[in-house]
Design a protein around this motif. Structure first.
Motif, mmCIF file in Angstrom:
data_model
loop_
_atom_site.group_PDB
_atom_site.id
_atom_site.type_symbol
_atom_site.label_atom_id
_atom_site.label_comp_id
_atom_site.label_asym_id
_atom_site.label_seq_id
_atom_site.Cartn_x
_atom_site.Cartn_y
_atom_site.Cartn_z
ATOM 1 N N HIS A 490 0.876 -1.118 -0.021
ATOM 2 C CA HIS A 490 0.084 0.011 0.068
ATOM 3 C C HIS A 490 0.809 1.225 0.036
ATOM 4 O O HIS A 490 0.602 2.114 -0.599
ATOM 5 N N ASN A 494 -1.110 3.090 -3.147
ATOM 6 C CA ASN A 494 -2.288 2.918 -2.668
ATOM 7 C C ASN A 494 -3.384 2.387 -3.181
ATOM 8 O O ASN A 494 -4.559 2.350 -2.797
ATOM 9 N N VAL A 497 -5.520 -0.747 -2.303
ATOM 10 C CA VAL A 497 -6.237 -0.871 -1.254
ATOM 11 C C VAL A 497 -7.671 -1.534 -1.472
ATOM 12 O O VAL A 497 -8.020 -2.201 -0.489
ATOM 13 N N PHE A 521 -2.329 3.023 6.738
ATOM 14 C CA PHE A 521 -2.745 2.157 5.803
ATOM 15 C C PHE A 521 -4.190 1.498 6.488
ATOM 16 O O PHE A 521 -4.958 1.338 5.509
ATOM 17 N N ASP A 524 -6.746 4.224 5.465
ATOM 18 C CA ASP A 524 -7.383 4.233 4.176
ATOM 19 C C ASP A 524 -8.167 2.885 4.068
ATOM 20 O O ASP A 524 -9.310 3.039 3.267
ATOM 21 N N LYS A 563 -3.542 12.480 0.715
ATOM 22 C CA LYS A 563 -4.532 12.348 -0.427
ATOM 23 C C LYS A 563 -4.725 13.852 -0.917
ATOM 24 O O LYS A 563 -4.781 13.935 -2.279
#
Length: 943
Positions: A490, A494, A497, A521, A524, A563
């Motif tokens: 991840h 990512n 996920v 992690f 998310d 993000k």
């Protein structure tokens, strides 16, 4: 990563070798000796390699320097310290293979101060290598040393060599030209010094002409040597000729008692030298027959339990096959091999054990099997790809005893040898190797464990056909390691996920994953689980804050920051070629994080509160659906923007678009699939169709920012929807308007390119819409840039067109619709804004007038997703009489609530609101349909 330990060891040894000085010589050599004892062959190889490199540097130096006496002393110490080890040849072979040193003159330069016996041994080892140049160097050095020693007059007892070494020296001299005199002198001198007189066995080669020596010769030689040598040493010195016949071997061994250990020694030296005698090999039938006759009570199983002999080496598959043949002849065809004598324990001769296991693993089951191993893992039934549930036919990788032994050998200095064995196994049955390693090692987590997991596990966390089987078996064994591997994947990408959440649901381990120590992690994963309605995100975040406090809140803010930063990569940048993998948070998830963090902001330091406010403002600016949220400092409430499609529908639509842009699916295949979805009886497929069309149209404002390749793909898809009658009614009208608007743009703009490419796709249908053709002909620049297209349209009009000649007038279907839009309809349903030159306002003219006014009212021509859903469920796929803009409700959901590009459907509960909201203004920094792997283009910004 396989060479991590070896590389570290080489660096450590190189540092020691480079700093050796006379005052600290004893201290440094003691340190090197400890490393040799700990790491055996690997350490010895590293020391010799460092010494060779040091000599090379001295020779390449621009300033001539003499040899440092301390360095010469260190070389002599090292060679003498390993002279008694059976793996000197292995060390020399490795160094030769891993350095670029020239063979010519190497021995004389590097071994000039060692004692003659050791120099001869090094020369003999090099003379047995496969490399022709190194073999020549070894032979020349042997001849040089023999000449030098024999030329020193008056000396006796010059060389202390074993019978085997004497034989090998004689073989080298015999193979050389002009060495007859030297060979004769050497034989005479050695025979005299050894007190053997004129015995034939040493004065002539018993193997000349590949004929076995006479029985009297062998008997005489054996009689003389038996006083000071073991049976194994005598047989090794005499070679395979002593085993050519039953009588010859009896004569050699008549003075020895054949107990278990003696026979094991014989088998060991014969196996070690199996490949050293060319075509002449040891006769296994004679060996077993003679030894069984000399000791009828001999247990061959016990003999093979005692193969941990200093001389034991299995150099080739042929030698291993010979060894197993001896066992079958002695113990019987059906006797099981004593597997517990080679796995489940460590030999003193670990190099010999490694070689034995290497060949045993690769052997066919009729030659060697691990099926009787005391500890076995279960077969892995149901593997895809035609793989066997037991791995190799001899079931080697089911044996946990084997894997445990390999792990311990790796920790005892044989990491490279074990690495090669494991790597070969991973190519044939990686599933069993991975699971076997996971349940071996007696609870210790070694470097080998780490390497195997790093090499094999990621592919099973990915979309591997055998993922489910492997992970179901692996999870109970190494839960923390599996989660760690997930978190590491991840961290690199990512976007994985989604796959990790699928695995968590399949294994029913979501609670354990959410407790991962890598909190970003876990957070998310939790956010995505909330979108799929697996988790109450707000409750989970609040519970984690209560339990973990500030560290968890910091992790949440870190994720929000990452993000936000990743999202900025989606903005056009000069010279940007790649973007990191990026999976955005939905506005709902972001709202929950901001809400709960704000509620607990009193427990945060001021700098975190400031960052939270900054992130919130950034999120509001980047996400139109986020506008209704209140910022930190006031009560933060979860937004309830208008949602059109459920999150899973949005996600599926995103995936399908991404396949087109990455080339995984052709546009023709996509069109066929969309036809099926539109006419499907399944509600989900109808909604996916509606969502894809809705999002494609919603992206129109961002087309100028698309790179050329992706813009062309989009244009072909857009035009194909029209050509294949996948859009009708409202959607068809908007599609035609978009194309017409695009080809009115400057001819060197991206939108003009989009429009012309899209128009080319539905040329066959232009004859249905003469009024639309008239609008096309009014665009002057099209005549200059694409005259062939203009000619095509003109011929349609001149021929009178075919099929449908005009669109039905909206007012003719529902006059109230025109009044609702603010148009003054005449009694014929004509609107004033679209009168053509001839006064005819029917067909496309009315359509464009209606859309023009809608554009003025809303700022952008919106596409009603509810109309799309209705179209997908009610309109036939091939409708030749589309209706234009049916009457609309006053409370009409707008297009902006769900956008493919940001991947942010606005309700984890899948509810839909119909409260009208203003359409958002186009953002100058978005290219929403782009896959994260596609870089945005900036050339059209500001046009």
């Amino acid at each position: 990563m396989w060479g991590t330990r070896r590389h570290s060891l080489q660096i450590q040894i190189r540092l020691i070798v480079d700093k050796v000085t006379e005052p600290l010589f004893a201290e440094h050599t003691k340190e090197l000796q400890q490393l040799i004892e700990a790491y055996h062959v690997d350490a010895a190889q590293a020391i010799l390699l460092a010494l060779v490199e040091q000599e090379q540097r001295r020779e390449r130096s621009s300033v001539p320097t003499s040899r440092d006496p301390c360095r010469s002393k260190l070389v002599s110490w090292f060679l003498e310290s390993i002279a008694s080890d059976s793996y000197l040849g292995i060390i020399l072979l490795r160094v030769v293979q891993h350095t670029r040193v020239s063979p010519k003159g190497f021995c004389e330069r590097f071994c000039h101060e060692v004692v003659p016996e050791l120099g001869l041994r090094i020369g003999l080892e090099l003379a047995s290598l496969d490399d022709q140049e190194w073999r020549r160097e070894g032979r020349d050095f042997v001849r040089l040393l023999v000449s030098k020693v024999l030329e020193e007059a008056g000396r006796k007892n010059l060389l202390h060599l074993s019978e085997q070494q004497v034989r090998r020296i004689c073989e080298v001299l015999e193979s050389e030209k002009n060495t007859a005199a030297l060979l004769s002198t050497f034989r005479e001198r050695y025979a005299d010094n050894a007190g053997l007189g004129e015995h034939t066995s040493l004065r002539s080669n018993p193997m000349d002409g590949n004929k076995p020596a006479g029985g009297e010769d062998l008997h005489g030689a054996a009689t003389i040597m038996a006083a000071t040598s073991t049976a194994a040493q005598i047989v090794s010195g005499l070679g395979p000729s002593c085993c050519a016949t039953t009588q010859a071997l009896k004569d050699v061994l008549q003075r020895f008692q054949m107990d278990v250990n003696t026979v094991a020694g014989l088998v060991a030296v014969m196996t070690e030298s199996y490949d050293a005698h060319g075509a002449q090999t040891w006769n296994e039938n004679v060996l077993v027959a003679v030894l069984s006759e000399k000791n009828p009570q001999l247990s061959w199983t016990n003999v093979f339990r005692n193969l941990d002999q200093p001389e034991f080496m299995v150099a080739s598959p042929a030698a291993f096959k010979w060894l197993m043949t001896v066992f079958r002849l002695g113990a019987g065809e059906k006797a099981p091999y004593p597997l517990d004598s080679v796995v489940g324990l460590l030999w003193k001769n670990r190099a010999g054990q490694c070689l034995f296991l290497k060949h045993a693993i690769n052997a066919p089951p009729e030659l060697f099997s691990f099926s009787n191993s005391p500890h076995m893992q279960l077969p892995l039934e149901g593997l895809h790809g035609g793989k066997s549930a037991v791995g190799t036919p001899n079931e080697a990788w089911l044996s946990l005893d084997l894997i445990n032994t390999l792990i311990h050998l790796a920790d005892q200095g044989y990491y490279n040898a074990v690495h090669a064995i494991i790597e070969a196994g991973a190519k044939t049955c990686p599933e069993l190797v991975l699971i076997g390693i996971a349940q071996s090692g007696h609870g210790e987590w070694t470097l080998l464990h780490q390497e195997v997991f790093a090499m094999l596990l990621p592919s099973y966390i990915g979309n591997h056909a055998n993922s489910s089987l492997v992970l179901h078996r692996l999870w109970p064994l190494q839960q923390s390691r599996v989660i760690q591997a997930m978190a590491e994947m991840h961290a690199q990408d990512n976007s994985v996920v989604s796959r990790i959440l699928d695995i968590a649901q399949d294994l029913k381990i979501l609670p354990a994953v959410l407790k991962a120590p890598q909190r970003s992690f876990a957070i998310d994963v939790a956010a995505l689980a909330s979108r799929r309605e697996y988790l109450n995100l707000e409750k989970w975040v609040q519970e984690c804050i209560a339990e973990e406090g500030l560290p968890f809140m910091s992790a949440c803010i870190t994720l929000l920051r990452e993000k936000n930063v990743a999202s900025s990569w989606r903005q056009p940048r000069e010279g940007m070629k790649e973007k990191p993998p990026f999976v955005p948070l939905s506005p709902e998830s972001s709202a929950i994080f901001f809400k709960v963090l704000q509620a607990n902001s009193a427990s945060m330091p001021a700098e975190l509160v400031d960052e939270l406010k900054s992130l919130y403002e950034s999120s509001r600016q980047g996400n139109p659906g986020f506008q209704s949220l209140k910022g930190p400092g006031a009560e933060v409430t979860q937004s309830q923007p208008a949602e059109v499609f459920a999150p899973d529908i949005e996600e599926e639509a995103n995936t399908l678009f991404q396949k087109i842009y990455t080339g995984q699916q052709s546009i023709d295949d996509m069109i066929r699939m969309l036809k099926g979805f539109k006419g499907s009886a399944q509600q989900r497929e109808q909604e996916i169709f509606a969502c894809m069309v809705h999002n494609l149209f919603d992206e129109y404002r961002f087309f100028p920012k698309y790179p050329d390749k992706e813009l062309r793909i989009t244009a072909i898809l857009f035009g194909s929807l029209i050509n294949h009658q996948l859009v009708s009614s409202v959607t068809l009208g908007i599609a035609l308007r978009y194309v017409l608007d695009a080809i009115r743009k400057p001819f060197n703009s991206k939108m003009f390119k989009f429009g012309t490419i899209a128009l080319e796709q539905f040329k066959p249908r232009l004859s249905e819409w003469p009024q639309y053709c008239n609008h096309i002909l009014q665009i002057q620049q099209l005549t200059q840039v694409h005259p062939e297209l203009v000619d095509y349209v003109r011929r349609i009009l001149e021929s009178g067109g075919t099929g449908i000649t005009s669109f039905p007038t909206p007012a003719a279907q529902d006059p109230s619709f025109v009044r609702e839009e603010g148009l003054e309809a005449d009694g014929k349903g004509n609107g004033p804004h679209d009168a053509d030159k001839d006064g005819d306002v029917s067909g496309v003219g009315a359509l464009l007038a209606t859309m023009e006014l809608r554009n003025q009212k809303t700022g952008f021509p919106g596409l009603d997703a509810s109309d799309l859903k209705k179209q997908a469920s009610e309109d036939p796929v091939h409708s030749h009489q589309p209706s234009l803009l049916p009457g609309r409700q006053a409370t009409d959901p707008v297009h902006s609530s769900s956008q493919l590009g940001n991947g942010m459907p606005h309700s984890s509960q899948g509810s839909r609101r119909t409260t009208p909201q203003p359409s958002p203004q186009p953002s100058p920094s978005r290219s929403p349909l782009m896959s994260p792997a596609i870089g945005p283009d900036t050339s059209e910004i500001g046009r």
